[in-house]
Design an enzyme around this catalytic site. Structure first.
Site, short mmCIF file in Angstrom:
data_model
loop_
_atom_site.label_atom_id
_atom_site.label_comp_id
_atom_site.label_asym_id
_atom_site.label_seq_id
_atom_site.Cartn_x
_atom_site.Cartn_y
_atom_site.Cartn_z
CB SER A 185 -0.92 0.00 1.25
OG SER A 185 -1.81 0.98 1.19
CG MET A 306 -2.45 3.20 7.41
SD MET A 306 -1.47 3.56 8.96
CE MET A 306 -0.34 4.89 8.45
#
Length: 366
Positions: A185, A306
């Site tokens: 991500s 995250m």
């Protein structure tokens, strides 16, 4: 645009806007004067565009930068270059270059600024690039901050990460059929570039990738990685038949799944199943889909990002077959969220700096 973004932080408990800039050149001056902890940066600016500004900021006074980008093909390509040059993350503007409906992305932008404050700048600087630039900065800072000394472009020595082992290696066979699955991500585009460009064209496995990105950006990511890599990299299409030496990136807005097609495997793209933990594509859903098939051993890789996407899917993979799990170390992560969640499952076999992940993968794949 600058006024709209500034207004997002009027009542924020820990962040205040300390200044705004009309263009990249102005931004360089303001950043030197104000020493902000985070900067938002538009790609498209007069005098000096955001791409050149990011390069100069990271060379002279590095600071986490969150880009604002249009969703056009050129905008997506420029965003990837900005991230290669050191930007930590980006936000897609809702309606083009001048988006007066920025309130639609207010929550996401505030969240990404909050995250960026804690990003280790040394990891943003570690990949020096020389790609040419092709083409409104606003410094932000937490309230009541203390002045910080400039960060030098030297990566600090770090203690080696321990290897988590659950004895998968003892039953691993290099001769069985393999598939590589990767989830990432925040910070992922640069991490993927570091990994995918080091995998040889002769690799005897297909590669499935979930990178959290909105629609319109994953195709540019795939094209860019394809230009730089020995293997073939493409944005996954519904019905693609998996081929060794090809990496398939899940399109933004679609979950990536597998289905058996005779003796082969085909890709299923699903935009009807809702997002999982806020993500579509979801690493968990890709891992869970792959876990249903015992036809191949799996090498599962979870890199910077995250949240905890991938941890649940890793459990499904480990429960149903032979899996070698690799997590990116905290040493090199932009955000040590997803790898941390994976390590906490105690199912990770190896922890590696991003520089060494491709080498680690190839230990287990012919």
């Amino acid at each position: 645009m600058r006024k709209l973004i500034s207004d997002f932080f009027q009542n924020h408990p820990t962040i205040e806007v300390v200044g705004s800039a009309r263009n990249g050149k102005d931004a360089l001056v303001k950043i030197e004067q104000l020493r902000p902890d985070v900067v938002t940066m538009d790609v498209e600016m007069p005098v000096m565009n955001g791409l050149e500004a990011v390069k100069q900021i990271m060379d002279t006074q590095p600071v986490p930068i969150v880009m604002l980008s249009s969703t056009t093909q050129q905008g997506a390509e420029n965003t990837l270059i900005a991230m290669e040059n050191g930007a930590v993350d980006f936000i897609a503007k809702p309606s083009g270059t001048i988006s007066l409906d920025l309130h639609k992305i207010q929550e996401e932008l505030v969240q990404k600024i909050e995250q960026a404050v804690n990003v280790p700048v040394r990891n943003l600087r570690k990949m020096s690039t020389s790609y040419p630039s092709r083409t409104t900065a606003m410094p932000l800072t937490p309230k009541s901050r203390t002045p910080q000394a400039p960060i030098l472009p030297v990566r600090k020595p770090v203690a080696p990460q321990p290897v988590v082992t659950n004895h998968t290696a003892q039953k691993w066979s290099r001769t069985s059929k393999k598939i590589i699955v990767i989830g990432t991500s925040t910070g992922g585009p640069r991490a993927l570039q570091d990994v995918i460009t080091k995998i040889p064209a002769s690799v005897q496995a297909p590669i499935l990738i979930v990178q959290h990105m909105p629609a319109g950006f994953t195709k540019s990511l795939a094209n860019r990685l394809n230009q730089l890599s020995a293997i073939h990299v493409k944005e996954a299409e519904h019905g693609d038949i998996l081929q060794n030496g090809t990496a398939y990136i899940a399109p933004g807005g679609y979950h990536l799944k597998l289905r058996k097609v005779g003796m082969s495997f085909g890709i299923v793209l699903d935009n009807e199943e809702p997002p999982k933990s806020g993500h579509r594509p979801s690493v968990d859903i890709m891992f869970e889909s792959v876990s249903q098939y015992a036809d191949f051993d799996k090498v599962a890789v979870i890199m910077t990002g995250m949240g905890h996407d991938g941890a649940q899917g890793l459990k499904a993979l480990k429960k149903s077959g032979t899996v070698m799990a690799i997590a990116e170390s905290q040493n090199t992560c932009i955000v040590y969220g997803m790898p941390k969640a994976a390590v906490e499952t105690q199912l990770v076999d190896e922890i590696a700096d991003v520089d060494n992940i491709a080498q680690t993968i190839m230990k287990y794949v012919p």
